[in-house]
Scaffold this motif. Structure first.
Motif, PDB file in Angstrom:
ATOM      1  N   MET A 129      -5.103   2.894   2.435  1.00 21.06           N
ATOM      2  CA  MET A 129      -5.090   4.314   2.740  1.00 21.06           C
ATOM      3  C   MET A 129      -3.705   4.883   2.450  1.00 21.06           C
ATOM      4  SD  MET A 129      -6.255   6.115   6.237  1.00 21.06           S
ATOM      5  CE  MET A 129      -5.198   7.306   6.962  1.00 21.06           C
ATOM      6  N   LEU A 130      -3.688   6.097   1.967  1.00 26.99           N
ATOM      7  CA  LEU A 130      -2.438   6.772   1.656  1.00 26.99           C
ATOM      8  C   LEU A 130      -1.946   7.511   2.897  1.00 26.99           C
ATOM      9  CD1 LEU A 130      -0.494   7.359  -0.727  1.00 26.99           C
ATOM     10  CD2 LEU A 130      -1.785   9.469  -1.081  1.00 26.99           C
ATOM     11  N   CYS A 131      -0.756   7.196   3.341  1.00 28.34           N
ATOM     12  CA  CYS A 131      -0.139   7.850   4.495  1.00 28.34           C
ATOM     13  C   CYS A 131       0.859   8.891   3.977  1.00 28.34           C
ATOM     14  CB  CYS A 131       0.588   6.821   5.351  1.00 28.34           C
ATOM     15  SG  CYS A 131      -0.482   5.509   5.961  1.00 28.34           S
ATOM     16  N   ASN A 132       1.198   9.854   4.840  1.00 31.13           N
ATOM     17  CA  ASN A 132       2.121  10.888   4.379  1.00 31.13           C
ATOM     18  C   ASN A 132       2.858  11.544   5.536  1.00 31.13           C
ATOM     19  OD1 ASN A 132       0.928  13.722   5.072  1.00 31.13           O
ATOM     20  ND2 ASN A 132      -0.832  12.519   4.386  1.00 31.13           N
ATOM     21  N   ARG A 133       3.903  12.286   5.172  1.00 32.54           N
ATOM     22  CA  ARG A 133       4.717  13.054   6.121  1.00 32.54           C
ATOM     23  C   ARG A 133       4.638  14.545   5.816  1.00 32.54           C
ATOM     24  NH1 ARG A 133      10.493  11.209   5.334  1.00 32.54           N
ATOM     25  NH2 ARG A 133      10.845  12.513   7.142  1.00 32.54           N
TER      26      ARG A 133
ATOM     27  N   LEU B  96      -0.280  16.644  -8.016  1.00 34.77           N
ATOM     28  CA  LEU B  96      -0.209  17.416  -6.769  1.00 34.77           C
ATOM     29  C   LEU B  96       0.820  16.808  -5.825  1.00 34.77           C
ATOM     30  CD1 LEU B  96      -1.051  19.655  -4.883  1.00 34.77           C
ATOM     31  CD2 LEU B  96      -3.083  18.295  -4.273  1.00 34.77           C
ATOM     32  N   SER B  97       0.862  15.502  -5.748  1.00 35.43           N
ATOM     33  CA  SER B  97       1.859  14.830  -4.901  1.00 35.43           C
ATOM     34  C   SER B  97       3.268  15.218  -5.316  1.00 35.43           C
ATOM     35  CB  SER B  97       1.696  13.310  -4.982  1.00 35.43           C
ATOM     36  OG  SER B  97       0.437  12.906  -4.517  1.00 35.43           O
ATOM     37  N   LEU B  98       3.509  15.246  -6.614  1.00 37.39           N
ATOM     38  CA  LEU B  98       4.835  15.614  -7.121  1.00 37.39           C
ATOM     39  C   LEU B  98       5.164  17.075  -6.817  1.00 37.39           C
ATOM     40  CD1 LEU B  98       4.701  13.728 -10.526  1.00 37.39           C
ATOM     41  CD2 LEU B  98       6.249  13.231  -8.618  1.00 37.39           C
ATOM     42  N   ARG B  99       4.175  17.965  -6.944  1.00 38.51           N
ATOM     43  CA  ARG B  99       4.420  19.383  -6.633  1.00 38.51           C
ATOM     44  C   ARG B  99       4.739  19.570  -5.150  1.00 38.51           C
ATOM     45  NH1 ARG B  99      -0.152  20.265 -10.005  1.00 38.51           N
ATOM     46  NH2 ARG B  99      -1.414  20.913  -8.207  1.00 38.51           N
TER      47      ARG B  99
ATOM     48  N   LEU C 279       7.549  10.784   0.794  1.00 37.74           N
ATOM     49  CA  LEU C 279       6.536  11.672   1.349  1.00 37.74           C
ATOM     50  C   LEU C 279       5.191  10.956   1.505  1.00 37.74           C
ATOM     51  CD1 LEU C 279       5.878  14.566   2.252  1.00 37.74           C
ATOM     52  CD2 LEU C 279       5.385  15.101  -0.141  1.00 37.74           C
ATOM     53  N   PHE C 280       4.867  10.091   0.551  1.00 37.57           N
ATOM     54  CA  PHE C 280       3.610   9.346   0.550  1.00 37.57           C
ATOM     55  C   PHE C 280       3.884   7.853   0.444  1.00 37.57           C
ATOM     56  CE2 PHE C 280       2.547  13.486  -1.305  1.00 37.57           C
ATOM     57  CZ  PHE C 280       1.426  13.840  -0.571  1.00 37.57           C
ATOM     58  N   TRP C 281       3.086   7.035   1.147  1.00 40.81           N
ATOM     59  CA  TRP C 281       3.172   5.580   1.046  1.00 40.81           C
ATOM     60  C   TRP C 281       1.825   4.987   1.407  1.00 40.81           C
ATOM     61  CZ3 TRP C 281       4.943   8.469   5.000  1.00 40.81           C
ATOM     62  CH2 TRP C 281       4.547   8.139   6.283  1.00 40.81           C
TER      63      TRP C 281
ATOM     64  N   GLU D 194      -0.699   2.612   3.454  1.00 43.49           N
ATOM     65  CA  GLU D 194      -0.813   2.063   4.808  1.00 43.49           C
ATOM     66  C   GLU D 194      -0.477   0.575   4.779  1.00 43.49           C
ATOM     67  OE1 GLU D 194      -3.966   2.414   8.420  1.00 43.49           O
ATOM     68  OE2 GLU D 194      -4.788   2.020   6.450  1.00 43.49           O
ATOM     69  N   GLY D 195       0.265   0.132   5.768  1.00 40.33           N
ATOM     70  CA  GLY D 195       0.644  -1.264   5.853  1.00 40.33           C
ATOM     71  C   GLY D 195       1.949  -1.583   5.161  1.00 40.33           C
ATOM     72  N   GLU D 196       2.492  -0.623   4.436  1.00 41.85           N
ATOM     73  CA  GLU D 196       3.787  -0.788   3.788  1.00 41.85           C
ATOM     74  C   GLU D 196       4.799   0.045   4.544  1.00 41.85           C
ATOM     75  OE1 GLU D 196       3.617   0.225  -0.322  1.00 41.85           O
ATOM     76  OE2 GLU D 196       2.270  -1.420  -0.801  1.00 41.85           O
ATOM     77  N   ASP D 197       6.006  -0.456   4.615  1.00 45.40           N
ATOM     78  CA  ASP D 197       7.089   0.309   5.247  1.00 45.40           C
ATOM     79  C   ASP D 197       7.338   1.548   4.407  1.00 45.40           C
ATOM     80  OD1 ASP D 197       9.386   1.313   6.400  1.00 45.40           O
ATOM     81  OD2 ASP D 197      10.533  -0.529   6.195  1.00 45.40           O
ATOM     82  N   GLU D 198       7.344   2.721   5.027  1.00 49.36           N
ATOM     83  CA  GLU D 198       7.553   3.961   4.275  1.00 49.36           C
ATOM     84  C   GLU D 198       8.913   4.019   3.621  1.00 49.36           C
ATOM     85  OE1 GLU D 198       8.494   7.677   6.697  1.00 49.36           O
ATOM     86  OE2 GLU D 198       7.520   6.400   8.163  1.00 49.36           O
ATOM     87  N   ASN D 199       9.848   3.172   4.031  1.00 52.80           N
ATOM     88  CA  ASN D 199      11.200   3.196   3.460  1.00 52.80           C
ATOM     89  C   ASN D 199      11.426   2.108   2.437  1.00 52.80           C
ATOM     90  OD1 ASN D 199      12.065   5.400   5.068  1.00 52.80           O
ATOM     91  ND2 ASN D 199      12.199   4.022   6.818  1.00 52.80           N
ATOM     92  N   GLU D 200      10.378   1.399   2.029  1.00 54.83           N
ATOM     93  CA  GLU D 200      10.557   0.336   1.024  1.00 54.83           C
ATOM     94  C   GLU D 200      10.834   0.904  -0.327  1.00 54.83           C
ATOM     95  OE1 GLU D 200       7.138  -2.231   1.071  1.00 54.83           O
ATOM     96  OE2 GLU D 200       7.935  -3.375   2.718  1.00 54.83           O
TER      97      GLU D 200
END
Length: 70
Positions: free
Chosen positions: A1-5, A45-48, A60-62, A64-70
């Motif tokens: 799953m794609l997570c986001n802020r 769209l993600s880039l915009r 902004l997007f990562w 699920e299950g991965e560290d958002e700061n990797e």
């Protein structure tokens, strides 16, 4: 799953869902679905969205299950 802020950063910039939707060329509902994780945006769209929120797309997007700061 794609997570986001998206919701967090949109609010930090003082944008409503409608504001950011108009800036990136989608509906307010699309932004709401992205924020809830119910819709995965295209790369374009993600880039915009990232551009208008002044953040690199990978912060902004990562996945699920991965560290958002990797």
């Amino acid at each position: 799953m794609l997570c986001n802020r998206v919701k967090e950063l949109r609010a930090r910039h003082g944008f409503s869902q409608t504001d950011i939707a108009q800036r990136v060329g989608v509906t307010r509902q699309t932004i709401g679905f992205i924020e809830k994780g119910e819709f995965s945006p295209s790369i374009a769209l993600s880039l915009r969205i990232a551009k208008h929120l002044h953040i690199p797309v990978d912060e902004l997007f990562w996945l699920e299950g991965e560290d958002e700061n990797e």
